[in-house]
Design a protein around this motif. Structure first.
Motif, PDB file in Angstrom:
ATOM      1  N   ARG A  61     -50.550  -6.604  14.429  1.00  0.00           N
ATOM      2  CA  ARG A  61     -50.335  -6.046  15.773  1.00  0.00           C
ATOM      3  C   ARG A  61     -48.981  -5.371  15.927  1.00  0.00           C
ATOM      4  N   ALA A  62     -48.234  -5.221  14.841  1.00  0.00           N
ATOM      5  CA  ALA A  62     -46.943  -4.535  14.840  1.00  0.00           C
ATOM      6  C   ALA A  62     -46.606  -4.200  13.395  1.00  0.00           C
ATOM      7  N   PHE A  63     -45.502  -3.490  13.202  1.00  0.00           N
ATOM      8  CA  PHE A  63     -45.089  -3.071  11.854  1.00  0.00           C
ATOM      9  C   PHE A  63     -43.576  -3.147  11.787  1.00  0.00           C
ATOM     10  N   LEU A  64     -43.058  -3.706  10.691  1.00  0.00           N
ATOM     11  CA  LEU A  64     -41.615  -3.859  10.520  1.00  0.00           C
ATOM     12  C   LEU A  64     -41.036  -2.670   9.768  1.00  0.00           C
ATOM     13  N   LEU A  65     -39.993  -2.079  10.325  1.00  0.00           N
ATOM     14  CA  LEU A  65     -39.212  -1.045   9.646  1.00  0.00           C
ATOM     15  C   LEU A  65     -37.808  -1.595   9.442  1.00  0.00           C
ATOM     16  N   GLN A  66     -37.436  -1.806   8.198  1.00  0.00           N
ATOM     17  CA  GLN A  66     -36.100  -2.308   7.883  1.00  0.00           C
ATOM     18  C   GLN A  66     -35.414  -1.341   6.938  1.00  0.00           C
ATOM     19  N   GLY A  67     -34.218  -0.866   7.332  1.00  0.00           N
ATOM     20  CA  GLY A  67     -33.520   0.083   6.485  1.00  0.00           C
ATOM     21  C   GLY A  67     -32.020   0.011   6.648  1.00  0.00           C
ATOM     22  N   GLY A  68     -31.323   0.416   5.607  1.00  0.00           N
ATOM     23  CA  GLY A  68     -29.869   0.443   5.655  1.00  0.00           C
ATOM     24  C   GLY A  68     -29.293   0.508   4.256  1.00  0.00           C
ATOM     25  N   ASP A  69     -28.001   0.286   4.176  1.00  0.00           N
ATOM     26  CA  ASP A  69     -27.285   0.430   2.909  1.00  0.00           C
ATOM     27  C   ASP A  69     -27.730  -0.574   1.861  1.00  0.00           C
ATOM     28  N   CYS A  70     -27.643  -0.135   0.604  1.00  0.00           N
ATOM     29  CA  CYS A  70     -27.789  -1.059  -0.516  1.00  0.00           C
ATOM     30  C   CYS A  70     -26.725  -2.143  -0.391  1.00  0.00           C
ATOM     31  N   ALA A  71     -25.482  -1.729  -0.295  1.00  0.00           N
ATOM     32  CA  ALA A  71     -24.366  -2.650  -0.100  1.00  0.00           C
ATOM     33  C   ALA A  71     -23.399  -2.001   0.886  1.00  0.00           C
ATOM     34  N   GLU A  72     -23.232  -2.619   2.036  1.00  0.00           N
ATOM     35  CA  GLU A  72     -22.251  -2.102   2.991  1.00  0.00           C
ATOM     36  C   GLU A  72     -20.850  -2.244   2.409  1.00  0.00           C
ATOM     37  N   THR A  73     -19.989  -1.333   2.788  1.00  0.00           N
ATOM     38  CA  THR A  73     -18.586  -1.433   2.404  1.00  0.00           C
ATOM     39  C   THR A  73     -17.730  -1.529   3.659  1.00  0.00           C
ATOM     40  N   GLN A 113     -24.611  -6.988   4.973  1.00  0.00           N
ATOM     41  CA  GLN A 113     -25.105  -6.704   3.623  1.00  0.00           C
ATOM     42  C   GLN A 113     -23.937  -6.329   2.707  1.00  0.00           C
ATOM     43  N   PHE A 114     -23.035  -7.290   2.539  1.00  0.00           N
ATOM     44  CA  PHE A 114     -21.801  -7.042   1.785  1.00  0.00           C
ATOM     45  C   PHE A 114     -21.806  -7.631   0.382  1.00  0.00           C
ATOM     46  N   ALA A 115     -22.686  -8.595   0.111  1.00  0.00           N
ATOM     47  CA  ALA A 115     -22.704  -9.262  -1.191  1.00  0.00           C
ATOM     48  C   ALA A 115     -23.880  -8.770  -2.010  1.00  0.00           C
ATOM     49  N   LYS A 116     -23.667  -8.603  -3.321  1.00  0.00           N
ATOM     50  CA  LYS A 116     -24.719  -8.091  -4.182  1.00  0.00           C
ATOM     51  C   LYS A 116     -24.887  -8.973  -5.416  1.00  0.00           C
ATOM     52  N   PRO A 117     -26.143  -9.285  -5.784  1.00  0.00           N
ATOM     53  CA  PRO A 117     -26.369  -9.968  -7.068  1.00  0.00           C
ATOM     54  C   PRO A 117     -26.134  -8.995  -8.208  1.00  0.00           C
ATOM     55  N   ARG A 118     -25.753  -9.510  -9.342  1.00  0.00           N
ATOM     56  CA  ARG A 118     -25.493  -8.652 -10.501  1.00  0.00           C
ATOM     57  C   ARG A 118     -26.233  -9.190 -11.720  1.00  0.00           C
ATOM     58  N   SER A 119     -26.603  -8.284 -12.595  1.00  0.00           N
ATOM     59  CA  SER A 119     -27.314  -8.695 -13.808  1.00  0.00           C
ATOM     60  C   SER A 119     -26.374  -9.322 -14.827  1.00  0.00           C
ATOM     61  N   GLY A 231     -30.350  -7.766   9.463  1.00  0.00           N
ATOM     62  CA  GLY A 231     -30.754  -8.619   8.360  1.00  0.00           C
ATOM     63  C   GLY A 231     -29.956  -8.300   7.106  1.00  0.00           C
ATOM     64  N   HIS A 232     -29.822  -9.277   6.240  1.00  0.00           N
ATOM     65  CA  HIS A 232     -29.185  -9.063   4.943  1.00  0.00           C
ATOM     66  C   HIS A 232     -29.628 -10.143   3.975  1.00  0.00           C
ATOM     67  N   GLU A 233     -29.333  -9.932   2.687  1.00  0.00           N
ATOM     68  CA  GLU A 233     -29.648 -10.952   1.695  1.00  0.00           C
ATOM     69  C   GLU A 233     -28.688 -12.129   1.872  1.00  0.00           C
ATOM     70  N   GLY A 234     -29.251 -13.300   2.053  1.00  0.00           N
ATOM     71  CA  GLY A 234     -28.432 -14.509   2.213  1.00  0.00           C
ATOM     72  C   GLY A 234     -28.034 -15.029   0.852  1.00  0.00           C
ATOM     73  N   LEU A 235     -27.004 -14.440   0.297  1.00  0.00           N
ATOM     74  CA  LEU A 235     -26.647 -14.695  -1.099  1.00  0.00           C
ATOM     75  C   LEU A 235     -25.425 -15.589  -1.251  1.00  0.00           C
ATOM     76  N   LEU A 236     -24.371 -15.276  -0.512  1.00  0.00           N
ATOM     77  CA  LEU A 236     -23.063 -15.892  -0.722  1.00  0.00           C
ATOM     78  C   LEU A 236     -22.931 -17.136   0.154  1.00  0.00           C
TER      79      LEU A 236
END
Length: 445
Positions: A61-73, A113-119, A231-236
């Protein structure tokens, strides 16, 4: 309440991934303690409202649109850049709303969205090896020993930058900037191309419809503002745990750093720290699922993170890659469908389609992004389930980071305006093009 707090901290006894090596643990603990005393960035009532809306999306009954930076600075948290990202998401939402005749839940990958996982934990250039860049909230991008050392004071700067960002988001979306009667003005300042021209034609149709409704005496107060979630990845965890508070109204734990948080593909271990922590908070949460995800893993994640099957609680964000989604996604959809669970299914058509050019630029082909979106919708139509959203890395600026699109960005053009410090983002025009495609797919449902 003490027992609840003890339960929240059980993750500390479990294996944890993708955390920085802080040179001074006492300094980190002191900063985390200070963050725990600072005001929340979002509120429990807003979080509950979002969960209800995501429940609507999960049920079709709705649709989610989520967008923004890969990693904010930190440097990128300017009024102009934030406004342009919001404008782009609003434009995409208008296209989707008008094309699909469906409410669109609008969410930014922003204000956290400031933290990023790394390989890899380290990066080597020539004969120099330094810690990997883990996002501005941990260390600096410059390849120097001082810049790459993890600095706990960056946690505080992350909080304050997120606070100023979310203040601007609220101002832009509640103060008249997002008034639907201003759809034409959202295109000002952007270069013209076929996607913008198509949008202008749509805006003219919306104008005509609004003028007709005004003449008929309709009340347009609801058109003056929009609900926009973060929203952001809850990483740190040194940031996310101190931002977790017990709500005075419900006596339940909420992560107040964002309305919505997700667990990444690298940190979704069933017996790991992140899954345990996320299982305890009330926020709607997401989990990234890559092409190697088995049906059993998906079902176990549901049992761990959404045992009570609360509508809108759990979102599966699939990131399969254009070449694999048509094979990898259907078994997951069928297994979850047959279990009776109804998570929200969202496509991330960005992360499975990365490539590096001979000149060293990380990029994605727009055609691959489009193909994965089409594969996502095809799989859901075949399974009889609802494709409930899209999760993309985008910017409101006219960068040249992803190949293709109506501008026909080629490898030589990447150097013209490549600004991302991590992964490539769709620019404003490519984002609009994608919105029209998604609207067409939603019309087929």
């Amino acid at each position: 309440m003490l027992q609840q707090l003890d339960s929240l901290d059980h993750w500390r006894n479990l294996p944890i991934k993708q955390q920085p090596v802080w040179p001074d643990p006492d300094a980190v603990a002191a900063v985390s303690a200070e963050i725990a005393t600072l005001p929340p960035l979002v509120f429990a009532g807003e979080v509950d409202n979002l969960r209800e809306k995501l429940g609507n999306a999960a049920s079709g009954r709705a649709f989610l649109l989520q967008g923004g930076d890969c990693a904010e600075t930190f440097a990128g948290a300017t009024a102009e850049q934030i406004r342009n990202r919001i404008k782009t998401v609003l434009q995409m939402a208008v296209v989707l709303t008008y094309g699909a005749s469906m409410p669109i839940v609008k969410m930014g990958r922003m204000a956290g969205q400031f933290a990023k996982p790394r390989s890899s934990d380290s990066e080597t250039r020539g004969d120099v090896t330094l810690p990997a860049y883990r996002g501005d909230i941990v260390n600096g991008y410059d390849f120097t020993e001082g810049s790459r050392q993890a600095d706990p004071q960056r946690l505080l700067k992350g909080y304050h930058t997120a606070a100023s960002t979310i203040n601007l988001v609220r101002a832009f979306t509640q103060g008249g900037f997002a008034d639907l009667r201003e759809v034409h003005s959202w295109n000002k300042g952007f270069a013209q191309n076929p996607a913008n021209q198509k949008y202008e034609r749509l805006a003219t149709e919306i104008d005509r419809a609004i003028k007709f409704m005004e003449a008929a005496g309709a009340d347009f107060d609801e058109l003056k503002r929009v609900e926009f979630y973060t929203g952001h990845e809850g990483l740190l965890m040194d940031y996310e745990r101190p931002m977790t508070r017990i709500d005075s109204r419900t006596s339940l734990p909420y992560n107040t750093s964002a309305h919505f948080l997700w667990i990444g593909e690298r940190t979704r271990d069933l017996d790991g720290a992140h899954v345990d922590y996320f299982s305890k908070i009330r926020n709607p949460i997401g989990v990234k699922l890559g092409p190697s995800t088995s049906p059993d893993t998906a079902l176990e994640l549901i049992d761990k993170l959404d045992p009570d099957r609360v509508p809108g609680r759990l979102t599966f964000i699939t990131r399969m890659g254009a070449g694999r989604i048509r094979d990898a996604l259907p078994p997951l959809l069928e297994a979850v469908r047959d279990s009776g669970a109804t998570p929200l299914w969202v496509t991330d058509p960005m992360h499975g389609n990365g490539m590096t050019t001979p000149t060293g630029y990380k990029t994605r082909r727009f055609d691959d992004v489009v193909d994965e979106v089409r594969g996502f919708f095809e799989a859901h139509r075949a399974a009889g389930t609802f494709p409930g959203g899209i999760h993309i890395e985008l910017t409101g600026d006219d960068v040249t980071e992803c190949l293709g699109g109506s501008e026909e960005i080629d490898e030589a053009a990447l150097a013209t305006r490549y600004e991302s410090l991590c992964d490539p983002r769709l620019n404003h025009m490519q984002s609009l093009e994608l919105a029209f495609l998604v609207a067409e797919e939603l019309e087929k449902r």
